[in-house]
Design an enzyme around this catalytic site. Structure first.
Site, PDB file in Angstrom:
ATOM      1  N   VAL A 107       0.707  -1.303  -0.270  1.00  0.00           N
ATOM      2  CA  VAL A 107      -0.766  -0.306   0.325  1.00  0.00           C
ATOM      3  C   VAL A 107       1.216   1.482  -0.212  1.00  0.00           C
ATOM      4  O   VAL A 107       0.400   2.350   0.100  1.00  0.00           O
ATOM      5  CB  VAL A 107      -1.134  -0.212   0.741  1.00  0.00           C
ATOM      6  CG1 VAL A 107      -2.040  -1.122   1.030  1.00  0.00           C
ATOM      7  CG2 VAL A 107       0.038  -0.166   2.722  1.00  0.00           C
ATOM      8  N   HIS A 123      -4.312  -4.610  -2.559  1.00  0.00           N
ATOM      9  CA  HIS A 123      -5.270  -4.173  -1.129  1.00  0.00           C
ATOM     10  C   HIS A 123      -5.124  -2.515  -1.230  1.00  0.00           C
ATOM     11  O   HIS A 123      -4.638  -2.523   0.031  1.00  0.00           O
ATOM     12  CB  HIS A 123      -4.182  -4.445   0.134  1.00  0.00           C
ATOM     13  CG  HIS A 123      -3.930  -6.292  -0.226  1.00  0.00           C
ATOM     14  ND1 HIS A 123      -3.134  -6.893   0.887  1.00  0.00           N
ATOM     15  CD2 HIS A 123      -5.290  -7.191  -0.133  1.00  0.00           C
ATOM     16  CE1 HIS A 123      -3.113  -7.987   0.545  1.00  0.00           C
ATOM     17  NE2 HIS A 123      -4.719  -8.317  -0.290  1.00  0.00           N
ATOM     18  N   SER A 194       4.707 -13.642   1.684  1.00  0.00           N
ATOM     19  CA  SER A 194       4.404 -14.957   2.277  1.00  0.00           C
ATOM     20  C   SER A 194       4.063 -15.816   1.736  1.00  0.00           C
ATOM     21  O   SER A 194       3.797 -17.012   1.993  1.00  0.00           O
ATOM     22  CB  SER A 194       4.316 -14.225   3.555  1.00  0.00           C
ATOM     23  OG  SER A 194       3.040 -13.683   4.110  1.00  0.00           O
TER      24      SER A 194
HETATM   25  C1  BJW Z   1      11.860 -10.941   1.638  1.00  0.00           C
HETATM   26  C2  BJW Z   1      12.367  -9.641   1.886  1.00  0.00           C
HETATM   27  C3  BJW Z   1      13.467  -9.228   0.479  1.00  0.00           C
HETATM   28  C4  BJW Z   1      11.729  -9.973   3.405  1.00  0.00           C
HETATM   29  N1  BJW Z   1      13.041  -9.490  -0.333  1.00  0.00           N
HETATM   30  N2  BJW Z   1      11.872 -10.937   0.136  1.00  0.00           N
HETATM   31  C5  BJW Z   1      -8.633 -18.639   2.200  1.00  0.00           C
HETATM   32  C6  BJW Z   1      -8.286 -19.518   2.664  1.00  0.00           C
HETATM   33  C7  BJW Z   1      -7.840 -19.413   3.639  1.00  0.00           C
HETATM   34  C8  BJW Z   1      -8.421 -17.861   4.587  1.00  0.00           C
HETATM   35  C9  BJW Z   1      -8.588 -17.256   3.460  1.00  0.00           C
HETATM   36  C10 BJW Z   1      -8.803 -17.503   2.243  1.00  0.00           C
HETATM   37  N3  BJW Z   1      -9.625 -16.672   1.687  1.00  0.00           N
HETATM   38  C11 BJW Z   1      -9.856 -15.602   2.369  1.00  0.00           C
HETATM   39  C12 BJW Z   1      -9.114 -15.342   3.187  1.00  0.00           C
HETATM   40  C13 BJW Z   1      -9.122 -15.084   4.680  1.00  0.00           C
HETATM   41  C14 BJW Z   1      -8.055 -14.051   4.827  1.00  0.00           C
HETATM   42  C15 BJW Z   1      -6.654 -14.591   4.763  1.00  0.00           C
HETATM   43  O1  BJW Z   1      -6.295 -14.642   3.600  1.00  0.00           O
HETATM   44  N4  BJW Z   1      -6.371 -14.981   5.349  1.00  0.00           N
HETATM   45  C16 BJW Z   1      -5.380 -15.521   6.237  1.00  0.00           C
HETATM   46  C17 BJW Z   1      -4.267 -15.071   7.031  1.00  0.00           C
HETATM   47  C18 BJW Z   1      -4.995 -17.286   5.899  1.00  0.00           C
HETATM   48  N5  BJW Z   1      -8.247 -13.221   3.841  1.00  0.00           N
HETATM   49  C19 BJW Z   1      -9.158 -11.928   3.311  1.00  0.00           C
HETATM   50  O2  BJW Z   1     -10.332 -11.743   4.580  1.00  0.00           O
HETATM   51  C20 BJW Z   1      -9.076 -10.907   2.203  1.00  0.00           C
HETATM   52  N6  BJW Z   1     -10.597 -10.698   1.344  1.00  0.00           N
HETATM   53  C21 BJW Z   1     -10.866 -12.083   1.698  1.00  0.00           C
HETATM   54  O3  BJW Z   1     -10.454 -13.293   0.929  1.00  0.00           O
HETATM   55  O4  BJW Z   1     -12.340 -11.297   0.788  1.00  0.00           O
HETATM   56  C22 BJW Z   1     -14.077 -11.856   1.468  1.00  0.00           C
HETATM   57  C23 BJW Z   1     -14.830 -11.596   0.695  1.00  0.00           C
HETATM   58  C24 BJW Z   1     -15.927 -11.855  -0.272  1.00  0.00           C
HETATM   59  C25 BJW Z   1     -17.061 -10.905  -0.273  1.00  0.00           C
HETATM   60  C26 BJW Z   1     -17.240  -9.970   0.993  1.00  0.00           C
HETATM   61  C27 BJW Z   1     -16.430 -10.055   2.451  1.00  0.00           C
HETATM   62  C28 BJW Z   1     -15.227 -10.919   2.676  1.00  0.00           C
HETATM   63  C29 BJW Z   1      -8.300  -9.482   2.420  1.00  0.00           C
HETATM   64  C30 BJW Z   1      -7.303  -9.745   2.859  1.00  0.00           C
HETATM   65  C31 BJW Z   1      -6.731  -8.634   3.133  1.00  0.00           C
HETATM   66  C32 BJW Z   1      -5.165  -8.158   3.669  1.00  0.00           C
HETATM   67  N7  BJW Z   1      -4.780  -7.215   3.921  1.00  0.00           N
HETATM   68  C33 BJW Z   1      -3.487  -6.830   4.470  1.00  0.00           C
HETATM   69  C34 BJW Z   1      -3.185  -5.042   5.248  1.00  0.00           C
HETATM   70  C35 BJW Z   1      -3.401  -4.003   3.930  1.00  0.00           C
HETATM   71  C36 BJW Z   1      -3.537  -2.988   4.272  1.00  0.00           C
HETATM   72  C37 BJW Z   1      -2.359  -2.671   5.426  1.00  0.00           C
HETATM   73  O5  BJW Z   1      -0.706  -2.579   5.107  1.00  0.00           O
HETATM   74  O6  BJW Z   1      -2.475  -2.197   6.246  1.00  0.00           O
HETATM   75  O7  BJW Z   1      -3.090  -6.429   3.416  1.00  0.00           O
HETATM   76  S1  BJW Z   1      -3.299  -7.733   5.352  1.00  0.00           S
HETATM   77  C38 BJW Z   1      -1.054  -8.138   5.053  1.00  0.00           C
HETATM   78  O8  BJW Z   1      -1.438  -9.089   4.010  1.00  0.00           O
HETATM   79  C39 BJW Z   1      -1.187  -6.584   3.780  1.00  0.00           C
HETATM   80  C40 BJW Z   1       0.170  -7.673   2.913  1.00  0.00           C
HETATM   81  O9  BJW Z   1      -0.702  -6.950   1.916  1.00  0.00           O
HETATM   82  C41 BJW Z   1      -0.434  -8.832   2.904  1.00  0.00           C
HETATM   83  C42 BJW Z   1       0.230  -9.510   2.459  1.00  0.00           C
HETATM   84  O10 BJW Z   1       1.947  -9.431   3.590  1.00  0.00           O
HETATM   85  P1  BJW Z   1       2.999  -9.645   2.794  1.00  0.00           P
HETATM   86  O11 BJW Z   1       2.926  -8.882   1.470  1.00  0.00           O
HETATM   87  O12 BJW Z   1       3.410 -11.442   2.047  1.00  0.00           O
HETATM   88  O13 BJW Z   1       4.004  -9.934   3.951  1.00  0.00           O
HETATM   89  P2  BJW Z   1       4.486 -10.617   4.755  1.00  0.00           P
HETATM   90  O14 BJW Z   1       5.174  -9.857   5.685  1.00  0.00           O
HETATM   91  O15 BJW Z   1       3.688 -11.993   5.422  1.00  0.00           O
HETATM   92  O16 BJW Z   1       5.614 -11.323   4.021  1.00  0.00           O
HETATM   93  C43 BJW Z   1       7.180 -10.506   3.861  1.00  0.00           C
HETATM   94  C44 BJW Z   1       8.137 -11.417   2.588  1.00  0.00           C
HETATM   95  O17 BJW Z   1       9.293 -10.803   2.859  1.00  0.00           O
HETATM   96  C45 BJW Z   1       8.199 -12.583   4.060  1.00  0.00           C
HETATM   97  O18 BJW Z   1       8.406 -13.876   3.475  1.00  0.00           O
HETATM   98  C46 BJW Z   1       9.678 -12.855   3.402  1.00  0.00           C
HETATM   99  O19 BJW Z   1      10.471 -13.795   3.966  1.00  0.00           O
HETATM  100  C47 BJW Z   1       9.838 -11.507   2.615  1.00  0.00           C
HETATM  101  N8  BJW Z   1      11.248 -10.912   2.313  1.00  0.00           N
HETATM  102  N9  BJW Z   1      12.631  -9.615   2.906  1.00  0.00           N
HETATM  103  C48 BJW Z   1      12.867 -10.504  -0.743  1.00  0.00           C
HETATM  104  N10 BJW Z   1      14.819  -8.088   0.840  1.00  0.00           N
END
Ligand code: BJW
Length: 250
Positions: A107, A123, A194
């Site tokens: 974001v 997101h 991740s």
């Molecule tokens: C490096 C590095 C370097 C470090 N070089 N690499 C199916 C199964 C299970 C659950 C669900 C499912 N479908 C939906 C769900 C529920 C939920 C979900 O997924 N939960 C899981 C946790 C289990 N999903 C939702 O709720 C989504 N909505 C939805 O499904 O709605 C359905 C619906 C339909 C109709 C009506 C109503 C609802 C929405 C998800 C929204 C996520 N939002 C966030 C916050 C955004 C705002 C903010 O930033 O504050 O998005 S949460 C957070 O996670 C953020 C990120 O974009 C997102 C992903 O995280 P990311 O980017 O992967 O970060 P990290 O920290 O996890 O990983 C970093 C990685 O970098 C690591 O791997 C490191 O190793 C690596 N790294 N340095 C390369 N230098």
């Protein structure tokens, strides 16, 4: 140190053959710009909160001031940050493919600042705000009354960042554009994510289902590593410039 030697020749050849590249980035790509990854330990005042528990509509309803201030803190980190070598190399990759679709879960707007004109912001974007009640974007409001969060000038509802929280739906157009880009590429790269949060994590599965080659760049393995064709372990800010060099010198 150059990371070119860690890019397998076979991957360079696959990239040279590919015409349509789709890239999904996560917070790891911004780590080298000084922005902590989503699940990294938070610092200072925020160290006692888990980000997963703050990024929800329920948390906002419980304590809107706390959530607004968390985002203000994160906005201040983004304001001090600059795109890093990974963001810049990714923008250079645009010259090597007929189409490059960039989908980011971030974001922070750093891809745009690195020169990408069309980014699918899966997101949302921390720099925009919208009304919690009416959902419409709001860019100006009365600042002088010190109300936190500020209120919508039209309906008086609380303002919130224009991001997608857990339990909220990805906007329909965004989701369909991202799914189409994933289904219609011959190469899919997942960088610095991740791969735990859906539906974003499912995009690589869509690409795999359509026989695209999958490339993962991450400092550690993720669930996606199990089915990726190439897993490049290391920092994106080193590996992506290595890929650009390999593509331009081979
Ligand atoms: C490096 C590095 C370097 C470090 N070089 N690499 C199916 C199964 C299970 C659950 C669900 C499912 N479908 C939906 C769900 C529920 C939920 C979900 O997924 N939960 C899981 C946790 C289990 N999903 C939702 O709720 C989504 N909505 C939805 O499904 O709605 C359905 C619906 C339909 C109709 C009506 C109503 C609802 C929405 C998800 C929204 C996520 N939002 C966030 C916050 C955004 C705002 C903010 O930033 O504050 O998005 S949460 C957070 O996670 C953020 C990120 O974009 C997102 C992903 O995280 P990311 O980017 O992967 O970060 P990290 O920290 O996890 O990983 C970093 C990685 O970098 C690591 O791997 C490191 O190793 C690596 N790294 N340095 C390369 N230098």
């Amino acid at each position: 140190m150059s990371f070119t030697q860690f890019i397998p020749d076979e991957l360079v050849e696959a990239m040279q053959r590919a015409r349509h590249l789709t890239v999904l980035t996560g917070s790891g790509i911004s780590a080298e710009s000084g922005i902590p990854t989503f699940r990294d330990a938070q610092t200072g005042l925020w160290a006692r909160y888990r980000p997963e528990e703050l990024a929800t509509p329920e948390a906002f309803l419980r304590n809107p001031r706390l959530i607004w201030e968390w985002y203000e803190w994160r906005r201040s980190l983004v304001a001090e940050a600059k795109p890093n070598a990974g963001h810049i190399a990714l923008s250079e990759l645009e010259n090597h493919f007929q189409t490059l679709h960039l989908i980011t879960q971030n974001v922070d707007g750093l891809h745009q600042r690195a020169g990408h004109k069309h980014v699918i912001e899966f997101h949302g974007n921390i720099h925009r705000n919208r009304c919690f009640e009416e959902n419409k974007l709001v860019s100006e409001w009365k600042k002088k009354d010190g109300q936190i969060p500020p209120l919508c000038p039209d309906c008086g509802g609380s303002l919130r960042p224009d991001v997608v929280w857990f339990g909220e739906a990805i906007p329909e157009d965004t989701l369909s554009n991202a799914c189409a880009a994933s289904a219609n590429c011959d190469l899919f790269m997942a960088i610095g994510t991740s791969a735990q949060v859906y539906p974003a994590a499912g995009l690589a599965e869509i690409a795999k289902g359509k026989n695209a080659r999958i490339v993962e760049i991450n400092t550690e393995k993720t669930p996606l590593s199990d089915y990726a064709d190439y897993v490049l372990l290391g920092p994106a800010g080193k590996i992506l410039p290595g890929i650009v060099t390999a593509l331009t010198t081979n």
